[in-house]
Every structure is written in structure tokens, then in C-alpha cells.
Scaffold this motif. Structure first.
Motif, PDB file in Angstrom:
ATOM      1  N   LEU A 177       6.243  -9.855  -4.927  1.00 12.30           N
ATOM      2  CA  LEU A 177       5.946  -8.627  -5.675  1.00 12.30           C
ATOM      3  C   LEU A 177       7.231  -7.872  -6.017  1.00 12.30           C
ATOM      4  N   ALA A 178       8.358  -8.578  -5.961  1.00 15.39           N
ATOM      5  CA  ALA A 178       9.657  -7.994  -6.327  1.00 15.39           C
ATOM      6  C   ALA A 178       9.906  -6.695  -5.570  1.00 15.39           C
ATOM      7  N   GLN A 179       9.742  -6.759  -4.261  1.00 10.04           N
ATOM      8  CA  GLN A 179       9.952  -5.614  -3.373  1.00 10.04           C
ATOM      9  C   GLN A 179       9.113  -4.411  -3.796  1.00 10.04           C
ATOM     10  N   GLY A 180       7.921  -4.677  -4.330  1.00  8.72           N
ATOM     11  CA  GLY A 180       6.996  -3.604  -4.656  1.00  8.72           C
ATOM     12  C   GLY A 180       6.969  -3.219  -6.119  1.00  8.72           C
ATOM     13  N   MET A 181       7.932  -3.716  -6.910  1.00  6.89           N
ATOM     14  CA  MET A 181       7.921  -3.379  -8.335  1.00  6.89           C
ATOM     15  C   MET A 181       6.663  -3.888  -9.031  1.00  6.89           C
ATOM     16  N   LEU A 182       6.095  -4.986  -8.514  1.00  4.90           N
ATOM     17  CA  LEU A 182       4.896  -5.560  -9.120  1.00  4.90           C
ATOM     18  C   LEU A 182       3.631  -5.116  -8.389  1.00  4.90           C
ATOM     19  N   SER A 183       3.740  -4.019  -7.672  1.00  7.64           N
ATOM     20  CA  SER A 183       2.544  -3.335  -7.175  1.00  7.64           C
ATOM     21  C   SER A 183       2.174  -2.287  -8.219  1.00  7.64           C
ATOM     22  N   THR A 184       1.161  -1.523  -7.955  1.00  2.00           N
ATOM     23  CA  THR A 184       0.747  -0.503  -8.924  1.00  2.00           C
ATOM     24  C   THR A 184       1.462   0.832  -8.706  1.00  2.00           C
ATOM     25  N   LYS A 185       2.313   0.911  -7.686  1.00  6.23           N
ATOM     26  CA  LYS A 185       2.879   2.219  -7.325  1.00  6.23           C
ATOM     27  C   LYS A 185       3.885   2.740  -8.335  1.00  6.23           C
ATOM     28  N   TYR A 186       4.452   1.850  -9.189  1.00  2.74           N
ATOM     29  CA  TYR A 186       5.476   2.295 -10.129  1.00  2.74           C
ATOM     30  C   TYR A 186       4.976   2.412 -11.564  1.00  2.74           C
ATOM     31  N   LEU A 187       3.665   2.338 -11.765  1.00  2.00           N
ATOM     32  CA  LEU A 187       3.123   2.431 -13.125  1.00  2.00           C
ATOM     33  C   LEU A 187       3.441   3.779 -13.765  1.00  2.00           C
TER      34      LEU A 187
END
Length: 366
Positions: free
Chosen positions: A224-234
Motif C-alpha cells: 500500500l506504499a506505506q499508506g499512500m494507497l489507503s483511503t486516508k490521503y484522498l
């Protein structure tokens, strides 16, 4: 409260063979890099381990210095094993690694025989185990002959302290050399653990071919690219993001406007597929690539801060297939703009922050 595993835990999980070996790993594995250390909520860590196992995740990945404090993730995991998993050791695949800084002095990191085997002994003691299933050389050592590093892995095998051995973050040339040395010594490298995600595709530049040609499996960390591919950075960088924590593995300057545009476009594809963005990212990492004759990634290594994240990530396995149009659309999005510059690569940024010279002890004046 006594933990009773889900009796149906193996019904839905997908298990993939690790290269040309007899070992099967779940398509999703759980890593204990973050949120399992002495500074974290132990009961939350325990619940995450329970949740993972109840969903069929049998593989738990650690390293000697996971924490913080270094070593505390292994200690906490060992406690959970003792208190909750009595009689279940043969249903678990437990891995650990050594290569990064663990203790002071010239013998506390890199790839020497002294460091690797001492570290393995310490890991076994912290977890209360007689053996680990997989022991890794966590990174290549530019100052130690690779024959010495591979020889230490062979000793781990021959002594029964590890059932299998692998390497992590070795480039294609280094991997080829390690494979040959291991073969000449009479043993086989089982698995390679590289970072791999939509935003960091370096393994496609030769490493996957080397692994396929030599019957070696792969476990992708940071899918998830250290969270970049989570929804938290939308919607930008939230206040509680790990970016804002000291020693973060994700740099704030990695979240550019171009990157946010890519993330939002990928999220739209995920929604069309009936998935969340993390589920799309995991399915993509685990995909079969019809354009290249390489084996798919064996297992994606996820991290988690709460049990619900594990449940969501495992649900990615419900929809692993991609249409040609979907793959083409994803490629178009990933091609928008330049690849991340070297200083914007979150994993390489972390390595640069934590890397010390492999030869500093030789150069120190008497």
C-alpha cells in the motif's frame, strides 16, 4: 478470556506455493513492523493476531529490530504465542530477519556470520521458539563477502534454527549471485522479500524474472506504499498520519498534488470494481501479469493498526481478477507524470535516514 480460533479459518483464504517448494503461504500475510512494539497497545496487538489467524492468515512476519523498542515486537508476539496459541505452532509460519541496526558496536548490524546467527538466537529467545520457519538476510551487505552471509543462512538451516531461508531487498544482480552461492553450498533460497506497490515497481526491472527462473517465491512488503494507497490521503494529509511521526517511513514530500491525483483516480477504479482503494492495490500486487512470463507475487505483506483493517484487506481476495481494460486504465494513471524522484520514494527515504556506513568501524582511527 481464552482464545478459541475460528474453526472455519481455512475455508476462504487462498494459499499459494512458494516458488518450487512444498511450502504454501496465505495470499495475505501479516507484518509486525508497526503497532506491535512496547510503546503500543498490547491488547490491540493481540486482537489483530487473533483476527488474522481467524481469517486464515498463518504467516506472521517479524524482524529483530521491530518495535519500538527494538526487539519488543518479537517479545510481544512470543507472549501471544505462549498465552493464546498453545498447540498451534505447526499451523503457523513465523519469519524473522536480521540486517539492520539492532545493538551497539561493530557486530550489531549488516551481514556478518557473527551478527546474523547471534541475532537469530536472540529472536528465538524473545519469541520462545525452537525454530523459525523462515530466516532472512534483511539487506545485502556491501562490506561482507556474500559467501559469509549465505554461509550463515546455511548454518541456520543445518542447525534446525530455521526451516527455510530467504533474502530481502537484494537487487537482480545481487540475487543472482546469492542464488549461485547458495546452490554451490548445497542449499536453496526459498523466498525474496522486496518492497512492491503500484508506486514502486522496481522488481519488474529484472528481479521477477530472476526469481521465476530459479523457482523462488516472493513476498511483497509495503503493497500500500506505506499508506499512500489507503483511503486516508484522498483529501490530503490527515493530522494523525504516520508522516508526522518521528522516524516515519513515509516522507511528507511524497504526497504531491500529482500523487494525490493518481490516488483519487485509482480510487475511482476501485469503486467501479466494488472495492476499496487498499483492496484494489493488494489485488493488483497479487495479479497474474499476462504480458510477462513471470510468476505472480506469492503473498502480499500487510501492516495494520486495528483488526478492521485486516478484515478489509483480506476481502481483497474476493476480487483478484482484472480485465485488460482495467489494467490498461491503471497503467495510464500510473504513467501520468514522472515516477517519484529518488528523494520522494518513501522506502528509499527511510533507508537513507537509517543507513549507516558498512565500513565505518574499519575506518575509525585507533
Amino acid at each position: 478470556m481464552t482464545y478459541t480460533p475460528n474453526p472455519n479459518r481455512y475455508d476462504k483464504m487462498i494459499y499459494r506455493r512458494v516458488g518450487k517448494s512444498g511450502l504454501l503461504l496465505p495470499a495475505i500475510s501479516l507484518g509486525l513492523w508497526h503497532n506491535f512494539g512496547s510503546v503500543d497497545d498490547f491488547e490491540n496487538a493481540r486482537e489483530m493476531i487473533h483476527t488474522a489467524f481467524d481469517l486464515g492468515i498463518t504467516h506472521f512476519d517479524l524482524a529483530n529490530n521491530y518495535g519500538p523498542e527494538p526487539g519488543s515486537a518479537e517479545s510481544n508476539f512470543g507472549r501471544i504465542l505462549r498465552e493464546d496459541f498453545s498447540g498451534l505452532r505447526d499451523e503457523l509460519v513465523i519469519s524473522t530477519k536480521a540486517g539492520y541496526l539492532m545493538w551497539k558496536g561493530p557486530y550489531g548490524e549488516w551481514g556478518s556470520r557473527k551478527y546474523l546467527l547471534s541475532s537469530l538466537d536472540q529472536s528465538l529467545e524473545r519469541m520462545g521458539l525452537k525454530y523459525v520457519d523462515i530466516f532472512y538476510s534483511h539487506r545485502p551487505d556491501p562490506a561482507t563477502p556474500m559467501e559469509e552471509t549465505m554461509g550463515a543462512l546455511k548454518t541456520a538451516l543445518d542447525s534446525g534454527r530455521a526451516l527455510y531461508v530467504g533474502i530481502s531487498s537484494y537487487n537482480p544482480k545481487q540475487t543472482k549471485k546469492a542464488v549461485k552461492i547458495a546452490k554451490d553450498m548445497g542449499f536453496k533460497l526459498l523466498i525474496h522479500q522486496p518492497n512492491y506497490s503500484m508506486f514502486d515497481r522496481w522488481i519488474e526491472n529484472g528481479l521477477q524474472e530472476v526469481l521465476t527462473d530459479n523457482g523462488i517465491g516472493s513476498i511483497a512488503f509495503a503493497p500500500l506504499a506505506q499508506g499512500m494507497l489507503s483511503t486516508k490521503y484522498l483529501n490530503g494529509i490527515p493530522e494523525d498520519s504516520r508522516i508526522k511521526k518521528p522516524g516515519a517511513s513515509l516522507a511528507a514530500d511524497a504526497i504531491t498534488e500529482d500523487k494525490l491525483a493518481q490516488i483519487r483516480s485509482l480510487n475511482e477504479i476501485a469503486q467501479k470494481r466494488g472495492q476499496t482503494l487498499p483492496q484494489l492495490a493488494l489485488a493488483w500486487v497479487l495479479r497474474k501479469d499476462p504480458s510477462r512470463k513471470v510468476s505472480p507475487v506469492t503473498t502480499a505483506l500487510i501492516g495494520a493498526s486495528k483488526p478492521q483493517q485486516i478484515i478489509e484487506n483480506v476481502a481483497a481476495l474476493d476480487h483478484l481478477d482484472f480485465t485488460i481494460n482495467e489494467l490498461s486504465e491503471i497503467e495510464e494513471i500510473l504513467a501520468q507524470g514522472k515516477e517519484m524522484e529518488e528523494h520522494n520514494n518513501p522506502w528509499k527515504n527511510w533507508v537513507a535516514q537509517h543507513k549507516s556506513s558498512a565500513t565505518k568501524w574499519e575506518k575509525r582511527k585507533k
